[in-house]
Design a protein around this motif. Structure first.
Motif, mmCIF file in Angstrom:
data_model
loop_
_atom_site.group_PDB
_atom_site.id
_atom_site.type_symbol
_atom_site.label_atom_id
_atom_site.label_comp_id
_atom_site.label_asym_id
_atom_site.label_seq_id
_atom_site.Cartn_x
_atom_site.Cartn_y
_atom_site.Cartn_z
ATOM 1 N N GLY A 192 0.654 -1.015 0.279
ATOM 2 C CA GLY A 192 0.285 0.243 -0.079
ATOM 3 C C GLY A 192 0.572 1.143 -0.108
ATOM 4 O O GLY A 192 -0.087 2.772 -0.274
ATOM 5 N N ILE A 193 2.566 1.015 0.300
ATOM 6 C CA ILE A 193 3.319 2.310 -0.137
ATOM 7 C C ILE A 193 4.415 2.383 -1.452
ATOM 8 O O ILE A 193 4.541 1.556 -1.309
ATOM 9 N N GLN A 194 4.017 3.688 -1.717
ATOM 10 C CA GLN A 194 5.034 3.612 -2.989
ATOM 11 C C GLN A 194 5.389 4.785 -3.023
ATOM 12 O O GLN A 194 5.405 5.803 -2.799
ATOM 13 N N MET A 195 6.883 4.816 -2.842
ATOM 14 C CA MET A 195 8.105 5.374 -2.671
ATOM 15 C C MET A 195 8.289 5.787 -5.223
ATOM 16 O O MET A 195 8.885 5.051 -5.483
ATOM 17 N N SER A 244 18.868 15.956 -5.753
ATOM 18 C CA SER A 244 18.347 15.360 -4.532
ATOM 19 C C SER A 244 18.297 14.411 -4.050
ATOM 20 O O SER A 244 18.167 14.179 -2.989
ATOM 21 N N ALA A 245 17.536 13.363 -5.159
ATOM 22 C CA ALA A 245 17.180 12.509 -4.997
ATOM 23 C C ALA A 245 15.981 12.382 -3.511
ATOM 24 O O ALA A 245 15.991 11.359 -2.899
ATOM 25 N N ASN A 246 14.939 13.122 -3.959
ATOM 26 C CA ASN A 246 13.877 13.133 -2.472
ATOM 27 C C ASN A 246 13.218 11.842 -3.333
ATOM 28 O O ASN A 246 12.683 12.094 -5.359
ATOM 29 N N GLN A 247 12.679 11.761 -2.394
ATOM 30 C CA GLN A 247 11.289 10.848 -3.037
ATOM 31 C C GLN A 247 9.931 11.009 -2.182
ATOM 32 O O GLN A 247 9.912 10.842 -0.948
ATOM 33 N N SER A 248 8.900 10.826 -3.170
ATOM 34 C CA SER A 248 7.192 11.593 -2.422
ATOM 35 C C SER A 248 7.081 10.029 -2.102
ATOM 36 O O SER A 248 6.892 9.218 -2.118
ATOM 37 N N ILE A 249 6.564 10.028 -0.159
ATOM 38 C CA ILE A 249 5.432 8.611 -0.328
ATOM 39 C C ILE A 249 4.104 8.517 0.186
ATOM 40 O O ILE A 249 3.488 9.546 -0.049
ATOM 41 N N GLY A 304 6.329 15.944 2.034
ATOM 42 C CA GLY A 304 5.774 15.268 1.046
ATOM 43 C C GLY A 304 6.710 14.199 0.670
ATOM 44 O O GLY A 304 6.363 13.338 -0.010
ATOM 45 N N GLY A 305 7.917 13.987 0.758
ATOM 46 C CA GLY A 305 8.825 12.837 1.065
ATOM 47 C C GLY A 305 10.719 13.078 1.394
ATOM 48 O O GLY A 305 10.121 12.848 2.885
ATOM 49 N N LEU A 306 10.861 11.838 1.057
ATOM 50 C CA LEU A 306 12.040 11.530 2.211
ATOM 51 C C LEU A 306 13.271 11.417 1.131
ATOM 52 O O LEU A 306 13.368 11.364 0.031
ATOM 53 N N SER A 307 14.196 12.525 2.051
ATOM 54 C CA SER A 307 15.761 12.213 0.810
ATOM 55 C C SER A 307 16.942 11.549 1.737
ATOM 56 O O SER A 307 16.666 11.485 2.413
ATOM 57 N N ILE A 308 18.171 12.269 1.105
ATOM 58 C CA ILE A 308 19.408 11.277 1.915
ATOM 59 C C ILE A 308 19.988 11.931 2.691
ATOM 60 O O ILE A 308 19.790 11.700 3.939
ATOM 61 N N MET A 309 19.452 13.211 2.793
ATOM 62 C CA MET A 309 20.161 14.396 4.227
ATOM 63 C C MET A 309 18.880 14.580 5.007
ATOM 64 O O MET A 309 19.209 14.770 6.128
#
Length: 244
Positions: free
Chosen positions: A156-159, A166-171, A196-201
């Motif tokens: 149910g979760i899509q990245m 920046s490699a940001n990924q929306s969850i 809105g999402g996650l990134s490396i830093m």
């Protein structure tokens, strides 16, 4: 005068030939309930050997078109009522009315009960998914700079990657946009409350002890940013404080 008589005879012959050439008929069907004489919307009328049929409208009426002269087995059925089958003789009878009798004991009784409680939403139990322990250690060992892969395999979760640099990924949870998913760390919202999402830093992967995920609307407790769901990151420092 002879021309007029000849034209009249030709017209009569044409009308007679046209009347004789009609080989198909339409039968009109009306289906009502025997108990209260109410029309049965959605009742089915069918002729099995011809694979023809019709469904009754809001007035309980329907029509089967283009039937040749002959004898047919006409079947009327409706959920919760007894089926009826009659012999239709065409073109002797083109209008049929059926009164279906309600079937007894075929459908079980359904009882719906409700209760009232003064319990608030805050005290209502919520299904929480947990990611931690060996699974989290395995994922961080595979890629210690990106915690997005930990959530990628959860149902149910899509990245969805939103930035190339920046490699940001929306969850995204349950197909909704990332802005409707709230991100907490140790109980406090990150990034203005609308993550809105996650990134490396953003979050150090090695500082994470476990993930807690709530799928579905949690906006009652956490605001408009938790319409799709909620993800909480528990740090090692918070876990040590709990244990102490």
């Amino acid at each position: 005068m002879k021309k007029i008589i000849l034209c009249s005879m030709l017209l009569l012959c044409y009308a007679f030939a046209k009347a004789q050439s009609k080989t198909t008929y339409d039968i009109n069907i009306t289906v009502v309930s025997e108990e209260n004489n109410e029309p049965l919307l959605g009742a089915n009328a069918s002729i099995q050997n011809l694979q023809k049929g019709t469904m009754m409208d809001v007035n309980g009426k329907g029509t089967i078109n283009n039937l040749e002269a002959g004898t047919y087995e006409l079947t009327i059925s409706f959920i919760g009522y007894e089926k009826q089958t009659v012999t239709a003789v065409i073109p002797d009878q083109l209008d049929y009315t059926f009164q279906l009798h309600e079937a007894k004991g075929e459908l079980e009784e359904i009882v719906i009960q409700s209760t009232r409680s003064s319990r608030s939403f805050k005290r209502t139990p919520t299904r929480v998914e947990f990611i931690g322990g060996e699974e989290l250690i395995e994922k961080t060992a595979m890629n210690s700079t990106n915690i997005a892969m930990v959530l990628r395999e959860s149902t149910g979760i899509q990245m969805q990657q939103t930035s190339q640099s920046s490699a940001n990924q929306s969850i995204r949870i349950q197909g909704l946009d990332g802005r409707y998913t709230q991100l907490l760390k140790d109980g406090f919202p990150l990034y203005g409350g609308f993550a809105g999402g996650l990134s490396i830093m953003q979050v150090p992967p090695l500082d994470i002890s476990q993930f807690e995920i709530i799928k579905g609307s949690s906006s009652t407790l956490y605001g408009g940013g938790a319409i799709a769901g909620l993800r909480q990151i528990c740090s090692l420092k918070r876990q040590m404080m709990r244990q102490s």
